[in-house]
Design a protein around this motif. Structure first.
Motif, mmCIF file in Angstrom:
data_model
loop_
_atom_site.group_PDB
_atom_site.id
_atom_site.type_symbol
_atom_site.label_atom_id
_atom_site.label_comp_id
_atom_site.label_asym_id
_atom_site.label_seq_id
_atom_site.Cartn_x
_atom_site.Cartn_y
_atom_site.Cartn_z
ATOM 1 N N VAL A 170 -49.092 -45.243 22.921
ATOM 2 C CA VAL A 170 -50.083 -45.969 23.372
ATOM 3 C C VAL A 170 -50.743 -46.596 22.066
ATOM 4 C CG1 VAL A 170 -50.467 -44.652 25.560
ATOM 5 C CG2 VAL A 170 -51.624 -43.936 23.186
ATOM 6 N N ILE A 171 -50.212 -46.416 20.684
ATOM 7 C CA ILE A 171 -50.497 -47.303 19.781
ATOM 8 C C ILE A 171 -50.598 -48.844 19.867
ATOM 9 C CG2 ILE A 171 -48.672 -47.225 18.492
ATOM 10 C CD1 ILE A 171 -52.189 -46.533 17.129
ATOM 11 N N ASP A 172 -49.826 -49.174 20.557
ATOM 12 C CA ASP A 172 -49.863 -50.584 20.991
ATOM 13 C C ASP A 172 -50.994 -50.970 21.752
ATOM 14 O OD1 ASP A 172 -48.582 -48.907 22.973
ATOM 15 O OD2 ASP A 172 -47.413 -50.460 23.643
ATOM 16 N N GLU A 173 -51.466 -50.164 22.669
ATOM 17 C CA GLU A 173 -52.739 -50.630 23.571
ATOM 18 C C GLU A 173 -53.777 -50.484 22.494
ATOM 19 O OE1 GLU A 173 -50.171 -48.848 24.826
ATOM 20 O OE2 GLU A 173 -50.389 -49.615 27.072
ATOM 21 N N VAL A 174 -53.592 -49.626 21.438
ATOM 22 C CA VAL A 174 -55.068 -49.761 20.530
ATOM 23 C C VAL A 174 -54.847 -51.001 19.987
ATOM 24 C CG1 VAL A 174 -55.986 -48.477 18.647
ATOM 25 C CG2 VAL A 174 -54.758 -47.071 20.228
ATOM 26 N N ALA A 175 -53.757 -51.520 19.269
ATOM 27 C CA ALA A 175 -54.032 -52.638 18.812
ATOM 28 C C ALA A 175 -54.438 -53.762 19.601
ATOM 29 C CB ALA A 175 -52.353 -53.161 18.292
ATOM 30 N N GLY A 176 -53.738 -53.827 21.054
ATOM 31 C CA GLY A 176 -54.072 -55.120 21.664
ATOM 32 C C GLY A 176 -55.739 -54.967 22.115
ATOM 33 N N MET A 177 -56.070 -53.771 22.349
ATOM 34 C CA MET A 177 -57.471 -53.632 22.784
ATOM 35 C C MET A 177 -58.472 -54.249 21.554
ATOM 36 S SD MET A 177 -59.393 -52.715 25.498
ATOM 37 C CE MET A 177 -60.944 -53.580 25.045
ATOM 38 N N TRP A 178 -58.199 -53.766 20.432
ATOM 39 C CA TRP A 178 -58.731 -54.085 19.291
ATOM 40 C C TRP A 178 -58.956 -55.801 19.124
ATOM 41 C CZ3 TRP A 178 -57.830 -49.785 15.239
ATOM 42 C CH2 TRP A 178 -58.467 -48.735 15.699
ATOM 43 N N TYR A 192 -46.222 -50.006 14.234
ATOM 44 C CA TYR A 192 -44.877 -50.417 14.188
ATOM 45 C C TYR A 192 -44.068 -49.358 13.734
ATOM 46 C CZ TYR A 192 -40.817 -52.797 13.076
ATOM 47 O OH TYR A 192 -39.301 -53.257 12.948
ATOM 48 N N LEU A 193 -44.305 -49.018 12.365
ATOM 49 C CA LEU A 193 -43.626 -47.901 11.819
ATOM 50 C C LEU A 193 -43.391 -46.659 12.600
ATOM 51 C CD1 LEU A 193 -45.111 -48.432 8.080
ATOM 52 C CD2 LEU A 193 -42.589 -49.134 9.127
ATOM 53 N N ALA A 194 -44.536 -46.056 13.159
ATOM 54 C CA ALA A 194 -44.569 -44.768 13.985
ATOM 55 C C ALA A 194 -43.612 -45.261 15.458
ATOM 56 C CB ALA A 194 -46.019 -44.472 14.392
ATOM 57 N N VAL A 247 -49.259 -40.411 15.586
ATOM 58 C CA VAL A 247 -49.666 -41.911 15.454
ATOM 59 C C VAL A 247 -49.221 -42.810 16.690
ATOM 60 C CG1 VAL A 247 -49.679 -43.933 14.216
ATOM 61 C CG2 VAL A 247 -49.771 -42.072 13.058
ATOM 62 N N ALA A 248 -48.347 -42.590 17.173
ATOM 63 C CA ALA A 248 -47.729 -43.291 18.234
ATOM 64 C C ALA A 248 -48.534 -43.027 19.838
ATOM 65 C CB ALA A 248 -46.127 -43.268 18.720
ATOM 66 N N SER A 249 -48.819 -41.726 19.531
ATOM 67 C CA SER A 249 -49.764 -41.294 20.820
ATOM 68 C C SER A 249 -51.379 -41.476 20.605
ATOM 69 C CB SER A 249 -49.317 -39.807 21.237
ATOM 70 O OG SER A 249 -50.073 -39.016 20.178
ATOM 71 N N PHE A 250 -51.659 -42.014 19.674
ATOM 72 C CA PHE A 250 -53.124 -42.252 19.161
ATOM 73 C C PHE A 250 -53.735 -40.742 19.163
ATOM 74 C CE2 PHE A 250 -57.402 -44.406 19.862
ATOM 75 C CZ PHE A 250 -57.410 -44.853 18.483
ATOM 76 N N GLY A 251 -53.273 -39.823 18.360
ATOM 77 C CA GLY A 251 -53.828 -38.748 18.597
ATOM 78 C C GLY A 251 -53.938 -37.690 19.884
ATOM 79 N N GLY A 252 -52.806 -38.205 20.493
ATOM 80 C CA GLY A 252 -52.270 -37.439 21.647
ATOM 81 C C GLY A 252 -53.045 -38.138 22.899
#
Length: 158
Positions: A70-78, A54-56, A7-12
């Motif tokens: 990069v999950i933080d980038e996903v949230a920010g981009m969305w 956040y949890l991951a 999850v934290a790596s957004f699927g790698g």
């Protein structure tokens, strides 16, 4: 690989050898294209991404913002795409009834600008060195990008 790391790596995506944050943002943009026509779905996806991210991140980071997270980038981009979902990008000179690639590119560029330069509250979150800071700096960068995109839309519409 653990679920939290996946999850934290957004699927790698975060394991890209070059510019993992940019790769994560581009992957988020690609996935966001499926959501941008549905503001409620995009909003729910943002909330879910922030919570699960956040949890991951808390589980795998130990307070350090590793480049592969990069999950933080996903949230920010969305978040940066939200004005487009709400109609703020519907003023494209070539396609007045569609979002248009120019607005998508601007959302991406504004988000990356605020994420990299870390102005004001973005930098404050970045200095926290915990899961809230890791996720928070990109969430705030996304909010700033969304605000900038909305402002540009209104300036173009004048």
């Amino acid at each position: 690989m653990s679920v939290a790391r996946l999850v934290a790596s957004f699927g790698g995506c975060g394991f890209s050898p070059l510019a993992p944050g940019t790769v994560g943002s581009l992957a988020a943009l690609a996935c966001g294209l499926l959501l941008v026509g549905h503001p409620l779905v995009l909003g729910a996806a943002i909330l879910a991404c922030c919570a699960v991210g956040y949890l991951a991140t808390a589980r795998v980071s130990g307070g350090e913002d590793f480049g592969w997270i990069v999950i933080d980038e996903v949230a920010g981009m969305w978040i940066a795409l939200m004005p487009l979902a709400l109609g703020a990008g519907r003023v494209d000179p070539w396609h007045p009834d569609r979002i248009g690639i120019l607005w998508l590119l601007l959302a991406f560029l504004l988000f990356r600008l605020f994420d990299i330069t870390k102005p004001g509250p973005v930098g404050w979150f970045d200095r926290r060195h915990d899961a809230l800071g890791i996720m928070g700096d990109d969430v705030v960068a996304g909010v700033l990008a969304a605000g900038g995109l909305t402002l540009l839309r209104y300036l173009v519409a004048l």
